[in-house]
Design an enzyme around this catalytic site. Structure first.
Site, short mmCIF file in Angstrom:
data_model
loop_
_atom_site.label_atom_id
_atom_site.label_comp_id
_atom_site.label_asym_id
_atom_site.label_seq_id
_atom_site.Cartn_x
_atom_site.Cartn_y
_atom_site.Cartn_z
N LYS A 288 0.86 -1.18 0.00
CA LYS A 288 0.00 0.00 0.00
C LYS A 288 0.89 1.24 0.00
O LYS A 288 1.85 1.32 0.77
CB LYS A 288 -0.91 -0.02 1.24
CG LYS A 288 -2.12 0.87 1.13
CD LYS A 288 -3.20 0.45 2.10
CE LYS A 288 -4.41 1.38 1.97
NZ LYS A 288 -5.55 0.95 2.78
N GLU A 378 -19.73 -5.37 9.87
CA GLU A 378 -20.71 -4.57 10.61
C GLU A 378 -21.76 -5.45 11.29
O GLU A 378 -22.16 -5.21 12.42
CB GLU A 378 -21.38 -3.56 9.68
CG GLU A 378 -20.47 -2.40 9.24
CD GLU A 378 -19.48 -2.76 8.14
OE1 GLU A 378 -19.61 -3.86 7.56
OE2 GLU A 378 -18.57 -1.95 7.88
N ARG A 406 -25.71 -2.13 6.66
CA ARG A 406 -25.44 -3.57 6.56
C ARG A 406 -26.02 -4.36 7.73
O ARG A 406 -26.26 -5.55 7.61
CB ARG A 406 -23.91 -3.79 6.60
CG ARG A 406 -23.19 -3.35 5.37
CD ARG A 406 -22.89 -4.56 4.52
NE ARG A 406 -22.56 -4.18 3.16
CZ ARG A 406 -21.39 -4.33 2.60
NH1 ARG A 406 -20.39 -4.84 3.29
NH2 ARG A 406 -21.19 -3.99 1.36
C1 LIG Z 1 -19.01 -1.97 4.47
C2 LIG Z 1 -17.81 -1.09 4.60
N1 LIG Z 1 -17.21 -0.96 5.80
C3 LIG Z 1 -16.13 -0.16 5.92
C4 LIG Z 1 -15.64 0.51 4.84
C5 LIG Z 1 -14.50 1.48 5.02
N2 LIG Z 1 -13.32 1.05 4.29
C6 LIG Z 1 -12.97 1.56 3.09
S1 LIG Z 1 -11.58 0.92 2.49
C7 LIG Z 1 -11.39 -0.06 3.85
C8 LIG Z 1 -10.21 -0.96 3.96
C9 LIG Z 1 -10.19 -1.93 2.87
O1 LIG Z 1 -9.05 -2.71 3.02
P1 LIG Z 1 -8.55 -3.57 1.81
O2 LIG Z 1 -9.70 -4.28 1.20
O3 LIG Z 1 -7.43 -4.39 2.29
O4 LIG Z 1 -8.09 -2.51 0.75
P2 LIG Z 1 -6.82 -1.53 0.77
O5 LIG Z 1 -7.36 -0.18 1.14
O6 LIG Z 1 -5.83 -2.04 1.76
O7 LIG Z 1 -6.31 -1.56 -0.61
C10 LIG Z 1 -12.42 0.14 4.75
C11 LIG Z 1 -12.54 -0.54 6.06
C12 LIG Z 1 -16.31 0.35 3.62
N3 LIG Z 1 -15.91 0.99 2.50
N4 LIG Z 1 -17.37 -0.47 3.51
#
Ligand SMILES: Cc1ncc(C[n+]2csc(CCOP(=O)(O)OP(=O)(O)O)c2C)c(N)n1
Length: 634
Positions: A288, A378, A406
């Site tokens: 990242k 969630e 959710r």
């Molecule tokens: C249902 C939901 N919960 C929380 C989020 C907030 N959120 C956005 S990106 C993220 C992290 C995602 O991690 P990953 O899939 O590993 O992607 P990365 O950002 O590391 O590339 C979160 C928790 C969301 N978008 N949707």
């Protein structure tokens, strides 16, 4: 670099323009994309780390696959900037996340290359699987269906449900697992440990290479052997699956781990994967923030860092009007829960993957054993909190309003029906701004109001947030929702002694004779500002700050309907079912007659913009409230 330092990116207007490039040129495009994204996003804030981490993946995907015919679904979609830039939106990219500009997430209505709209996590495998099954039913057998999903998003129940289904659907789906080991904060849970383990396990990889070659995946065995793969029946295929691998236990063919920044390998393996039928998962290991020093080092900050210096990565602060800015509601929540937790040992904090975003990290720092980051989950977060409440703890479950959508059934079935003392803190209620339609907390007031046993509170300022939290943790009140917006409150001096609120009691905060303005939550400040403007023009209004939507303060409502013919309700939620609806119901139930105008989020999806722009657009900023009062009084 092919032709001196000439930009290749400026010539790419669609993925077809990539197809004629050499491997070296693909590398150059990747480098140019990285620089372009950093340049633009340092000045116009958005998501950074996730985008820098998938640049090579994006270039390889568009190089190898035939988008938009092949369907490419980005999970969450916060990492789709390179995809947007390569698919005809380079010239609009400076308008990313702005009012009337382009969305920060994929959107079907924005581009034919955006196969599916995202914003909330962990939907990509389900959507791609749906597309794959549809293609098969429609006998459209040449189409590829690809879901790109992060290791964080993979932890959610929905992703697991989709894997479970895909494994028996035997559809042509490719899941690209973009494993960077982090969500926004450190990724958590057993799956993360598992991924780290298989990435480190070299023996396992050698075994996989062997199987891969037998299956004809390696070109040295020639086209014929790859054609053979297609003829291998399910039985044979599954007998070659290694069921000790989690994904293969789901009947996916697992490939990897591969270096997600090595574009040559990615192109080679993706080309080969095109010829392998059935569900497949390619495990890519990426970093990242790749290629930007500070983003690699401070990955949580660089998830969405705001303005930053593109050379050093240092935060660029907006000019503050004076030294005494009100704090963010998030900071008030974080500091207050710590303060309360010091005195009430029963308080625990729960967050589904947002400890920094919601500021539970403050309590986590002091009481790590009493704060639980449960991953992007969630639904689980709510029922897990319910379990703790059964045992007498006082859970503060903090979930962003739009993500709480959710867990609606869990709130009804597991919390409200059993009247459990769970404090549900809804961060990001109202219009969140630049994240747009997927992230606005527009529906919470309406969707919770219809559930029995609920107490629903919304603070107008920092002190009210503190007092609501204090009141909630005293216990014995059943499910207690405290809903507040993203960003700053209004009181620089907010750390006042706690006061217990009477449940369901509001307050008159401005007096005047012309009309009644009934508000809930932060928009009470807009109403107050409107009232002050109007009083300069000799127009009087009485402003009611309800504090609680449920139970609603009927005494105050009787007062409003007895004293005013013109009543305006103001809320930063949908006007369908929220405060305005509650006031209309009260009027009908009690036989009052009045002209009621409901201001709030209209019954339509609101796109991105600054919160001020969006409040204005929706018609509930101070000016709009004042205009409405004047219009009603003419
Ligand atoms: C249902 C939901 N919960 C929380 C989020 C907030 N959120 C956005 S990106 C993220 C992290 C995602 O991690 P990953 O899939 O590993 O992607 P990365 O950002 O590391 O590339 C979160 C928790 C969301 N978008 N949707």
């Amino acid at each position: 670099m092919s032709k001196g330092s000439e930009s290749i990116l400026s010539r790419i207007n669609a993925p077809s323009d990539l197809k004629s490039l050499s491997e070296e040129e693909l590398k150059q495009v990747s480098a140019e994309l990285r620089k372009f994204i950093i340049d633009v996003v340092s000045k116009n804030p958005g998501h950074v780390g996730a985008n820098l981490g998938v640049i090579e993946l994006t270039v390889a995907l568009h190089y190898v696959f035939n988008t938009p015919y092949d369907k490419l679904v980005w999970d969450v979609g916060h990492q789709a900037y390179a995809h947007k830039i390569l698919t005809g939106r380079r010239n609009k990219f400076h308008l990313n996340r702005t009012y009337d500009g382009i969305s920060g997430f994929p959107k079907i209505s924005e581009s034919e290359y955006d196969a599916f709209g995202t914003g909330h996590s962990s939907t990509s495998i389900s959507a791609a699987l749906g597309m794959a099954v549809a293609s098969s039913l429609l006998e459209d057998n040449g189409r590829q269906h690809i879901a790109v999903i992060g290791d964080g998003a993979m932890t959610a129940g929905m992703a697991m449900e989709a894997l479970n289904n895909a494994g028996v659907a035997n559809s042509n789906i490719l899941v690209i697992l973009n494993d960077n080991g982090i969500a926004i904060d450190k990724n958590v849970g057993a799956l993360r440990e598992y991924l780290a383990h298989i990435t480190a396990s070299r023996t396992y990889n050698r075994f996989k290479d062997f199987v891969w070659k037998i299956m004809g995946g390696d070109k040295q065995y020639g086209k014929n052997s790859r054609a053979l793969v297609k003829q291998i029946g399910n039985a044979v295929k599954s007998s070659l699956l290694d069921k000790s691998n989690l994904f293969e236990a789901f009947n996916f063919r697992y490939f990897g781990p591969v270096d997600g920044h090595d574009i040559s390998s990615l192109v080679k393996i993706m080309n080969d994967l095109k010829n392998i039928p059935g569900p497949k998962l390619l495990h890519c290991v990426t970093k990242k923030g790749k290629g930007f020093d500070m983003a690699e080092k401070e990955q949580t900050r660089f998830h969405a860092p705001g303005l930053f210096d593109k050379n050093t990565g240092a935060e660029v602060k907006k000019k503050e009007c004076d030294g005494k800015m009100p704090p963010k509601y998030q900071t008030v929540f974080g500091k207050t829960i710590l303060e309360l937790a010091r005195n009430n040992q029963k308080i625990v904090g729960i967050t589904p993957a947002m400890p920094t975003g919601c500021s539970l990290n403050i309590m986590m720092h002091h009481f790590p054993e009493r704060v639980f980051d449960v991953g992007i989950a969630e639904q689980h977060a709510v029922t897990f909190s319910a379990g703790m409440a059964v045992q007498g703890l006082v859970p503060f479950c903090n979930i962003y309003s739009s993500f709480m959508q959710r867990a609606y059934d869990q709130v009804i079935h597991d919390v409200a029906l059993q009247n459990l003392d769970v404090v549900l803190c809804l961060d990001r209620g109202g219009l969140v701004g630049e994240d747009g339609a997927t992230h606005h907390g527009a529906y919470d007031l309406a969707y919770f109001r219809s559930i029995p046993n609920m107490t629903i509170a919304a603070p107008m300022n920092e002190q009210e947030l503190r007092n609501m939290m204090y009141t909630a943790q005293l216990g014995g009140k059943g499910p207690f929702v405290i809903r507040y917006p993203r960003g700053r409150g209004v009181l620089p001096e907010w750390q006042t002694p706690f006061e217990e609120y009477k449940i369901g009691k509001g307050k008159v905060i401005h007096k005047g004779a012309g009309a009644a303005v009934i508000t809930i939550g932060h928009p009470g400040n807009f109403a107050l500002e409107a009232a002050k403007k109007l009083s300069e023009e000799n127009v009087g209004v009485t402003v009611y700050n309800m504090r609680f939507l449920k139970p609603i303060d009927e005494e105050l409502l009787h007062h409003a309907f007895k004293n005013f013919e013109n009543i305006i309700t103001v809320e930063d939620g949908t006007v369908v079912g929220g405060l305005g609806s509650a006031v209309l119901e009260f009027m009908m139930d009690n036989g009052y007659k009045a002209t009621v105008k409901r201001l709030g989020i209209p019954d339509e999806f609101v796109e991105q913009g600054t919160p001020d722009q969006l409040h204005r657009k929706c018609g509930f900023d101070a000016q709009s409230i004042a205009d409405t009062v004047k219009m009603m009084l003419i």
